[in-house]
Design a protein around this motif. Structure first.
Motif, PDB file in Angstrom:
ATOM      1  N   GLY A  41       0.799  -1.220   0.000  1.00  0.00           N
ATOM      2  CA  GLY A  41       0.000   0.000   0.000  1.00  0.00           C
ATOM      3  C   GLY A  41       0.828   1.263   0.000  1.00  0.00           C
ATOM      4  O   GLY A  41       0.399   2.303   0.513  1.00  0.00           O
ATOM      5  N   GLY A  42       1.996   1.199  -0.606  1.00  0.00           N
ATOM      6  CA  GLY A  42       2.915   2.329  -0.589  1.00  0.00           C
ATOM      7  C   GLY A  42       2.377   3.585  -1.252  1.00  0.00           C
ATOM      8  O   GLY A  42       2.679   4.697  -0.820  1.00  0.00           O
ATOM      9  N   VAL A  43       1.583   3.416  -2.304  1.00  0.00           N
ATOM     10  CA  VAL A  43       1.051   4.592  -2.994  1.00  0.00           C
ATOM     11  C   VAL A  43       0.156   5.392  -2.056  1.00  0.00           C
ATOM     12  O   VAL A  43       0.276   6.624  -1.959  1.00  0.00           O
ATOM     13  CB  VAL A  43       0.279   4.179  -4.265  1.00  0.00           C
ATOM     14  N   ASP A  44      -0.716   4.725  -1.319  1.00  0.00           N
ATOM     15  CA  ASP A  44      -1.605   5.425  -0.383  1.00  0.00           C
ATOM     16  C   ASP A  44      -0.814   6.046   0.758  1.00  0.00           C
ATOM     17  O   ASP A  44      -1.121   7.169   1.197  1.00  0.00           O
ATOM     18  CB  ASP A  44      -2.658   4.468   0.171  1.00  0.00           C
ATOM     19  N   ARG A  45       0.186   5.360   1.249  1.00  0.00           N
ATOM     20  CA  ARG A  45       0.999   5.910   2.337  1.00  0.00           C
ATOM     21  C   ARG A  45       1.775   7.139   1.868  1.00  0.00           C
ATOM     22  O   ARG A  45       1.908   8.125   2.598  1.00  0.00           O
ATOM     23  CB  ARG A  45       1.956   4.843   2.880  1.00  0.00           C
ATOM     24  N   ALA A  46       2.289   7.089   0.640  1.00  0.00           N
ATOM     25  CA  ALA A  46       2.998   8.244   0.096  1.00  0.00           C
ATOM     26  C   ALA A  46       2.047   9.424  -0.080  1.00  0.00           C
ATOM     27  O   ALA A  46       2.407  10.578   0.211  1.00  0.00           O
ATOM     28  CB  ALA A  46       3.643   7.877  -1.232  1.00  0.00           C
ATOM     29  N   ARG A  47       0.845   9.151  -0.547  1.00  0.00           N
ATOM     30  CA  ARG A  47      -0.141  10.226  -0.727  1.00  0.00           C
ATOM     31  C   ARG A  47      -0.489  10.883   0.613  1.00  0.00           C
ATOM     32  O   ARG A  47      -0.601  12.114   0.720  1.00  0.00           O
ATOM     33  CB  ARG A  47      -1.395   9.669  -1.398  1.00  0.00           C
ATOM     34  N   ALA A 147      -9.013  -1.496 -13.418  1.00  0.00           N
ATOM     35  CA  ALA A 147      -8.608  -0.186 -12.908  1.00  0.00           C
ATOM     36  C   ALA A 147      -8.097  -0.260 -11.470  1.00  0.00           C
ATOM     37  O   ALA A 147      -7.182   0.479 -11.080  1.00  0.00           O
ATOM     38  CB  ALA A 147      -9.779   0.790 -13.010  1.00  0.00           C
ATOM     39  N   GLU A 148      -8.657  -1.146 -10.679  1.00  0.00           N
ATOM     40  CA  GLU A 148      -8.260  -1.282  -9.276  1.00  0.00           C
ATOM     41  C   GLU A 148      -6.846  -1.841  -9.128  1.00  0.00           C
ATOM     42  O   GLU A 148      -6.271  -1.775  -8.035  1.00  0.00           O
ATOM     43  CB  GLU A 148      -9.239  -2.196  -8.546  1.00  0.00           C
ATOM     44  N   HIS A 149      -6.313  -2.373 -10.187  1.00  0.00           N
ATOM     45  CA  HIS A 149      -5.008  -3.042 -10.122  1.00  0.00           C
ATOM     46  C   HIS A 149      -3.896  -2.221 -10.769  1.00  0.00           C
ATOM     47  O   HIS A 149      -2.763  -2.683 -10.852  1.00  0.00           O
ATOM     48  CB  HIS A 149      -5.110  -4.410 -10.784  1.00  0.00           C
ATOM     49  N   ILE A 150      -4.215  -1.030 -11.228  1.00  0.00           N
ATOM     50  CA  ILE A 150      -3.225  -0.174 -11.886  1.00  0.00           C
ATOM     51  C   ILE A 150      -2.686   0.855 -10.897  1.00  0.00           C
ATOM     52  O   ILE A 150      -3.450   1.663 -10.349  1.00  0.00           O
ATOM     53  CB  ILE A 150      -3.846   0.530 -13.106  1.00  0.00           C
ATOM     54  N   ALA A 151      -1.371   0.838 -10.670  1.00  0.00           N
ATOM     55  CA  ALA A 151      -0.740   1.811  -9.774  1.00  0.00           C
ATOM     56  C   ALA A 151      -0.554   3.148 -10.466  1.00  0.00           C
ATOM     57  O   ALA A 151      -0.586   4.202  -9.827  1.00  0.00           O
ATOM     58  CB  ALA A 151       0.608   1.287  -9.283  1.00  0.00           C
ATOM     59  N   GLY A 152      -0.336   3.122 -11.769  1.00  0.00           N
ATOM     60  CA  GLY A 152      -0.129   4.364 -12.493  1.00  0.00           C
ATOM     61  C   GLY A 152       0.407   4.127 -13.885  1.00  0.00           C
ATOM     62  O   GLY A 152       0.483   2.978 -14.365  1.00  0.00           O
TER      63      GLY A 152
END
Length: 283
Positions: A41-47, A147-152
């Motif tokens: 969950g690094g993307v959410d933590r970074a956000r 879409a739920e599986h794409i980080a970017g």
């Protein structure tokens, strides 16, 4: 949000761009932007860290920008995914995605030098939209679930040696997996910053002369469809990369246009995803 990695090869520091464009360090949150980062969950933590203003400016003496994803588990590529590109190469428009694999070690930074293989006479360029997987995808029910599986999203230059690819073997991998053949970056841009990945202008120039000027709206199979489709045949894991194909304008499809030689400079861009610039040198 724009994630990136800054520093010398093998010593990149994970970072995120602040609102003013200043790179801010994520070192307090993660050792790198890699499979473990996405899986945890690094993307959410970074956000969240970016929103709280708790991130310090990047601290490195080397301003090199590396690929935004460290050590992808695999790079899956889709060929002939634009009608105009299929037509210029004399290939039939595919009814199903044309899939091949690229050695993940080909991934380098967006401004790194690219090595022309020894003896190569047909090294070619390909600007591509790259999809980065954020969550494990296996047997997805449909493209909407993807879409739920794409980080970017980011930019790939799917550099190709056409003689190796098309004349030496029935498999494309020989012409796709030469070292440094996948410059990627400069950023990983999260989906919330991309209004529509199926409506992005993309451009590539060689020595200042534009050769590719396309748009992702002309993809035969869109990004979410490809994630769904591939999940039926392989497990897509966090940090994996999908190169989604290139529009018309490659040297292979332009009679009389020279292939890349040492000293040539390639510049490429995709709307909202930044720019790349590579100088090609002999291996």
């Amino acid at each position: 949000m724009k994630l990136l990695r800054i520093g010398a090869p093998g010593a990149e520091v994970p970072a995120v761009l602040g609102e003013d464009g200043t790179p801010l360090s994520l070192s307090g949150l993660t050792a790198d932007i890699d499979a473990a980062f996405f899986a945890a969950g690094g993307v959410d933590r970074a956000r969240h860290a970016l929103a709280t203003g708790a991130l310090p400016p990047i601290n490195t003496n080397d301003g090199r920008i590396g690929a935004p994803v460290a050590r992808p588990g695999k790079v899956v590529c889709v060929g002939l995914n634009y009608v105009d590109h299929a037509e210029e190469t004399g290939a039939a428009v595919p009814e199903r995605p044309v899939v091949f694999m690229k050695d993940p070690s080909t991934v380098v930074g967006p401004y790194d030098q690219v090595l022309i293989p020894r003896g190569s006479v047909k090294t070619d360029w390909e600007v591509e939209l790259a999809v980065v997987i954020g969550r494990e995808a296996r047997y997805l029910a449909g493209p909407t679930e993807a879409a739920e599986h794409i980080a970017g999203y980011t930019i790939s230059n799917d550099v190709s040696e056409r003689e190796y690819q098309l004349e030496y073997s029935a498999q494309w991998d020989l012409g796709k997996s030469c070292e440094t053949f996948n410059p990627m970056g400069p950023w990983l841009v999260t989906p919330d910053e991309i209004a529509d990945p199926a409506m992005l202008g993309m451009r590539l120039a060689v020595n200042g002369e534009t050769h590719q000027n396309g748009n992702t709206k002309n993809m035969i199979f869109g990004a979410e469809y490809l994630v769904w489709y591939l999940s039926q045949y392989m497990v897509l894991r966090p940090g994996d990369v999908i190169n989604t194909g290139t529009p018309a304008g490659v040297a292979l499809g332009l009679p009389g246009t020279p292939y890349l030689r040492a000293g040539d400079t390639v510049e490429l861009a995709i709307d909202g995803l930044g720019t790349q610039r590579q100088t090609f040198i002999n291996a």
